[in-house]
Structures are given as C-alpha cells and as structure tokens.
Design an enzyme around this catalytic site. Structure first.
Site, PDB file in Angstrom:
ATOM      1  N   LYS A 134       0.848  -1.193   0.000  1.00  0.00           N
ATOM      2  CA  LYS A 134       0.000   0.000   0.000  1.00  0.00           C
ATOM      3  C   LYS A 134       0.879   1.236   0.000  1.00  0.00           C
ATOM      4  O   LYS A 134       1.975   1.221   0.575  1.00  0.00           O
ATOM      5  CB  LYS A 134      -0.878   0.034   1.263  1.00  0.00           C
ATOM      6  CG  LYS A 134      -2.112   0.883   1.087  1.00  0.00           C
ATOM      7  CD  LYS A 134      -3.149   0.122   0.288  1.00  0.00           C
ATOM      8  CE  LYS A 134      -4.421   0.884   0.083  1.00  0.00           C
ATOM      9  NZ  LYS A 134      -5.473  -0.004  -0.448  1.00  0.00           N
TER      10      LYS A 134
ATOM     11  N   GLY B 123     -24.285   4.877   0.401  1.00  0.00           N
ATOM     12  CA  GLY B 123     -23.322   5.398  -0.579  1.00  0.00           C
ATOM     13  C   GLY B 123     -23.878   5.175  -1.966  1.00  0.00           C
ATOM     14  O   GLY B 123     -24.704   4.261  -2.184  1.00  0.00           O
TER      15      GLY B 123
ATOM     16  N   GLY C 283     -21.593   5.772  -4.952  1.00  0.00           N
ATOM     17  CA  GLY C 283     -20.450   6.076  -5.810  1.00  0.00           C
ATOM     18  C   GLY C 283     -20.214   4.908  -6.746  1.00  0.00           C
ATOM     19  O   GLY C 283     -21.130   4.133  -7.048  1.00  0.00           O
TER      20      GLY C 283
HETATM   21  P1  NAD Z   1     -16.808   6.898  -4.444  1.00  0.00           P
HETATM   22  O1  NAD Z   1     -16.054   8.099  -4.020  1.00  0.00           O
HETATM   23  O2  NAD Z   1     -17.119   6.684  -5.879  1.00  0.00           O
HETATM   24  O3  NAD Z   1     -18.233   6.894  -3.680  1.00  0.00           O
HETATM   25  C1  NAD Z   1     -18.374   7.100  -2.326  1.00  0.00           C
HETATM   26  C2  NAD Z   1     -19.858   7.338  -2.059  1.00  0.00           C
HETATM   27  O4  NAD Z   1     -20.058   7.464  -0.654  1.00  0.00           O
HETATM   28  C3  NAD Z   1     -20.412   8.625  -2.673  1.00  0.00           C
HETATM   29  O5  NAD Z   1     -21.690   8.372  -3.214  1.00  0.00           O
HETATM   30  C4  NAD Z   1     -20.536   9.564  -1.484  1.00  0.00           C
HETATM   31  O6  NAD Z   1     -21.571  10.532  -1.651  1.00  0.00           O
HETATM   32  C5  NAD Z   1     -20.894   8.582  -0.400  1.00  0.00           C
HETATM   33  N1  NAD Z   1     -20.677   9.100   0.944  1.00  0.00           N
HETATM   34  C6  NAD Z   1     -19.659   9.860   1.404  1.00  0.00           C
HETATM   35  N2  NAD Z   1     -19.864  10.152   2.703  1.00  0.00           N
HETATM   36  C7  NAD Z   1     -21.025   9.539   3.043  1.00  0.00           C
HETATM   37  C8  NAD Z   1     -21.758   9.454   4.237  1.00  0.00           C
HETATM   38  N3  NAD Z   1     -21.363  10.077   5.345  1.00  0.00           N
HETATM   39  N4  NAD Z   1     -22.889   8.730   4.234  1.00  0.00           N
HETATM   40  C9  NAD Z   1     -23.319   8.116   3.107  1.00  0.00           C
HETATM   41  N5  NAD Z   1     -22.672   8.164   1.963  1.00  0.00           N
HETATM   42  C10 NAD Z   1     -21.540   8.873   1.929  1.00  0.00           C
HETATM   43  O7  NAD Z   1     -16.059   5.671  -3.808  1.00  0.00           O
HETATM   44  P2  NAD Z   1     -16.073   4.138  -4.246  1.00  0.00           P
HETATM   45  O8  NAD Z   1     -14.957   3.921  -5.170  1.00  0.00           O
HETATM   46  O9  NAD Z   1     -17.447   3.719  -4.616  1.00  0.00           O
HETATM   47  O10 NAD Z   1     -15.665   3.464  -2.860  1.00  0.00           O
HETATM   48  C11 NAD Z   1     -16.599   3.252  -1.818  1.00  0.00           C
HETATM   49  C12 NAD Z   1     -15.997   2.306  -0.809  1.00  0.00           C
HETATM   50  O11 NAD Z   1     -15.644   1.105  -1.468  1.00  0.00           O
HETATM   51  C13 NAD Z   1     -14.728   2.797  -0.127  1.00  0.00           C
HETATM   52  O12 NAD Z   1     -14.695   2.293   1.186  1.00  0.00           O
HETATM   53  C14 NAD Z   1     -13.632   2.139  -0.927  1.00  0.00           C
HETATM   54  O13 NAD Z   1     -12.430   1.985  -0.178  1.00  0.00           O
HETATM   55  C15 NAD Z   1     -14.281   0.821  -1.228  1.00  0.00           C
HETATM   56  N6  NAD Z   1     -13.660   0.142  -2.386  1.00  0.00           N
HETATM   57  C16 NAD Z   1     -13.795   0.647  -3.644  1.00  0.00           C
HETATM   58  C17 NAD Z   1     -13.185   0.016  -4.704  1.00  0.00           C
HETATM   59  C18 NAD Z   1     -13.342   0.516  -6.102  1.00  0.00           C
HETATM   60  O14 NAD Z   1     -12.830  -0.149  -7.021  1.00  0.00           O
HETATM   61  N7  NAD Z   1     -14.044   1.602  -6.361  1.00  0.00           N
HETATM   62  C19 NAD Z   1     -12.410  -1.158  -4.483  1.00  0.00           C
HETATM   63  C20 NAD Z   1     -12.303  -1.669  -3.188  1.00  0.00           C
HETATM   64  C21 NAD Z   1     -12.931  -0.994  -2.136  1.00  0.00           C
END
Ligand code: NAD
Length: 413
Positions: free
Chosen positions: A103, A215, A217
């Site tokens: 990491k 969430g 995202g």
């Molecule tokens: P992203 O930034 O695309 O989306 C995050 C979402 O969370 C957004 O919709 C945001 O509005 C929402 N959010 C933020 N604060 C919030 C709150 N207090 N309450 C509710 N919603 C809230 O991120 P992502 O890539 O979708 O990642 C989300 C999670 O998944 C993270 O923990 C990340 O580490 C994990 N993750 C993502 C990936 C990936 O490939 N995208 C891979 C492994 C793990």
C-alpha cells in the site's frame, strides 16, 4: 480512534488461535517486509516549493508480487499504510490471486491542488520509489483520491526512469493506456456475485429480497445496477447529503441520472428522505455499506435490522460492532471478500499487460465470477466448519495460504 496497525496485528493474533502458525512466521507477518518513507519536493503553482511526506509499505510477497493502491489524503499516516498493506495480503489471498500485499500513501489534500500540481506530485512519487517497485516486484494501483489519470502519469514516469516500456508496473490505468475493460464495474460486480452466492446458500427468493445501500459512488452504483437487473429490490440508497427510500424499488440508473443533474440522490421522484443513520438501521434483508469506514459501531450495531451485510466499503464495521452483529445472528460478509472484485480485475489488467493481450468485457466478467464464486464457497465452508463469523473464516483461509507459502520458502527458520 484506534490504531489500524495495532488492529491488524490483533486480528492476526486472533487467527493464530484457529490455525497453527510457526512463531517465526507469525513474527514476520506482523511487520511489513519493507516500508519506504520519502519526502517529495515539488513546485507549487505559486512558484514556492512544498514538501510532501509519502510512504510505500510492502507487507508480504510469499504468494506473489506486492499489490495495493496509493492513497492521497491529508490524514494518511505510516501506521495506516502499514495496516492497509497487511489487509491487501489477506485480500489477495482470500480470492486466491497470486499477489502479496502492499500500500502507498501521500500526505496531501488533492482537493486543494491543481491538475499540474497533482501531476508533479505523482511523478515525484514515482521517481522516489521506482527502484523498489516493478511489474515483477510491486504493482501499485489507485485508492482513495487517486484515479486512472494519476496511474497513467505514474506509468509514464516509471518508463522514463527505467528506459523501457512497462505497462504492468501499475494497474487502474485508463483503457487507452493499458487499462482493462470492466475495471469500472469490477468492485460492484464482485459484490453482486457475493450476493448471488449468499442468496443461493440461504435459499431466499431473490425477487423478495430487499436491499439498502449506503453510498452511491462507483462501487455502490454498479452493485445496484447488477442487482436490480437480476430482480432484487433496492429499497434505499444514500450519499453524503442523505438517503432515499422507496419500498416499491428504486431504479439505480434513473437515480444516478438524477444525482448527476442535482448533485444528490435526495429529492428523487417518488422517494422519501431518510438520514444515513436511518438507512443503516432500515428493515431490509441485505444491508450494503458502500461508502466509508467505521459506519457500524458499538453505538448502532444493536439497531441493525438487516439479516445480512455485504461490506462493499473498506472497514465499514468496527471490531466492537463485529461482536454485537455476530451475537445478534447477523451474517456480515467481510470487505476482504466482498470488494475484492477490484483487485481481481487489476490482476487481469496486469496479466493482459504482461502478455500483450486485450480481453473483452465479457471475458473479464466471466473470469471474475469464477474467482469470486470460488472464494465465497471456500470461505463459507470454513465459516460452517469452524463456527466463527464470516470475517474470521475469510482471515483463517487467507492467513493459512500465506503461512503455507512462507513455509515453502523457508520463512520458519
Ligand atoms: P466513491 O467516491 O465513488 O463513492 C463514495 C460514495 O459514498 C459517494 O456516493 C458519497 O456521496 C458517499 N458518501 C460519502 N460520505 C457519506 C456518508 N457520510 N454517508 C453516506 N454516503 C456517503 O467511492 P467508491 O470507489 O465507490 O468506494 C466506496 C468504498 O468502497 C470505499 O470504502 C472504498 O475503499 C471501497 N472500495 C472501492 C473500490 C473501487 O474499485 N471503487 C475497491 C475496493 C474498495
């Protein structure tokens, strides 16, 4: 806040109660193989120099190259990066992809930096660490606040430093610069494959399964799209501004169109507004935390009404809450398994780069399904046999594989 590195070590000690781990190997597993610490000096747009602290932790490579993202955040800390590298070792191991754990992190606030500053910082980071990484050594990827553009700059800088093409040095690149098709959908899709396996095991009728997702995202969106297509009912969704409920079922594609237009899911036609806390405690069959860490804690764990949790986010359930959920009979499937779709397709990207191939999206999805289904079934078997919770089952499986690989190369001596 508890120290994540201490937590990672505590978890390892807990796993050691269930499987035999040689004491030298256990000791080695508690400390990353190498932690690189560097100061990056770059010129800011105002003409002044600024120094940023940065890290790369290489935890273990017994099963393959170190693998893990690079995070840009003002609160990045050495112990956090070390812990995350340990969790990457387990994540790659639990899905059986041939990587170890690594990491990286840079202490910076990318939201306050211009594109030019971000490019200079990313190139400087690569200049500082290029000697320690490589397609057959350590393969970084995006993480919080880093994206395909940053990966493209880093690949380019690495190639400049070593003087040869090396697309496999980093994953999560844009498709035009050696990225894989299907990477965008991968994390949500991997979580969806877990959902399908779970529903099959617990014999529910998917048309009657109600799901709430915290969430909206990348990960949440694709999970929701695939689940809706298969007939599951998404009854609640949220973002940082709040949540929405519609018991008839939400259409994630339409909700996303609305969010893009208005900046939030809140106010979506026909839905009722709820808070994020209410969403977590909503009466559904499956709860999917897909936003942030530490969302289900000792404070609200007793109020969770879902029967199943699929952890799409990293670390959404605290260790204290973990115990309460287990006591309450809630089946909580851990992040190392549920969101491993992302790193798995990163592995596919690296394979395509190493073999100079381009795979279709269909091929990527099929290969991903095979890996995630197998990992789920292996975890489920341990979960049933050892009467532990699914998180411990996944850790037992993952740590055991790493320990065996370390033994083979003589690490017990
Ligand atoms: P992203 O930034 O695309 O989306 C995050 C979402 O969370 C957004 O919709 C945001 O509005 C929402 N959010 C933020 N604060 C919030 C709150 N207090 N309450 C509710 N919603 C809230 O991120 P992502 O890539 O979708 O990642 C989300 C999670 O998944 C993270 O923990 C990340 O580490 C994990 N993750 C993502 C990936 C990936 O490939 N995208 C891979 C492994 C793990």
């Amino acid at each position: 806040m508890s120290n994540p590195y201490k937590n990672a070590i505590k978890q390892l000690d807990s796993v050691a109660r269930y499987i035999e781990i040689d004491k030298n190997i256990l000791k080695k597993l508690k400390t990353p193989d190498k932690v690189i610490k560097v100061d990056l000096k770059i010129k800011m747009d105002n003409g002044k120099d600024k120094v940023f602290k940065a890290f790369r932790s290489q935890h273990n490579n017994a099963r393959g190259e170190y693998k893990g993202g690079i995070r840009y955040h003002p609160q990045v800390a050495e112990d956090e990066v070390k812990a995350l590298s340990i969790w990457m070792t387990w994540k790659c191991s639990v899905v059986g992809i041939p990587y170890g754990g690594g990491k990286g992190g840079v202490i910076c606030d990318p939201k306050k930096m211009s594109e030019g500053e971000l490019e200079r910082l990313s190139r400087e980071y690569m200049k500082a660490i290029y000697k320690y990484i490589g397609p057959k050594i350590d393969v970084p990827a995006p993480d919080v606040n880093t994206n395909s553009q940053i990966m493209d700059w880093m690949r380019d800088e690495y190639e400049k430093q070593v003087g040869e093409k090396a697309p496999g040095v980093i994953t999560g690149k844009s498709v035009g610069k050696g990225g894989s098709l299907g990477r965008t959908e991968a994390t949500g899709l991997g979580g969806f494959y877990i959902l399908e396996q779970l529903i099959d095991k617990v014999r529910l009728d998917k048309k009657k399964v109600k799901i709430a997702i915290q969430g909206f995202g990348n990960a949440a969106y694709w999970f929701a799209v695939f689940a809706k297509k298969e007939g599951y009912k998404i009854v609640a969704l949220s973002d940082s501004k709040g949540g929405i409920v519609d018991l008839v079922g939400l259409d994630p594609e339409k909700v996303m169109e609305y969010k893009v237009k208005t900046g939030s899911v809140v106010g979506y036609e026909g839905s009722k507004k709820i808070s994020n806390q209410e969403l977590l405690e909503f009466k559904v069959d499956v709860l999917v935390p897909a936003a942030l860490e530490n969302q289900i804690t000792k404070k609200n764990a007793d109020k969770i009404q879902a029967k199943y949790i699929i952890e799409l986010a990293n670390g959404p359930v605290t260790p204290g809450a973990d115990k309460i959920l287990h006591k309450n009979g809630i089946v909580d499937l851990p992040d190392v398994l549920c969101n491993a779709g992302g790193v798995t397709v990163s592995y596919f990207e690296w394979m395509q780069n190493m073999k100079n191939e381009k795979w279709s999206k269909d091929k990527v999805f099929k290969k991903l399904k095979k890996i995630i289904d197998k990992a789920f079934l292996e975890m489920w078997k341990v979960y049933q046999k050892k009467t532990v919770n699914p998180r411990m089952a996944a850790y037992i499986l993952a740590v055991d594989r790493v320990v065996k690989a370390m033994k083979l190369r003589g690490d017990s001596k």
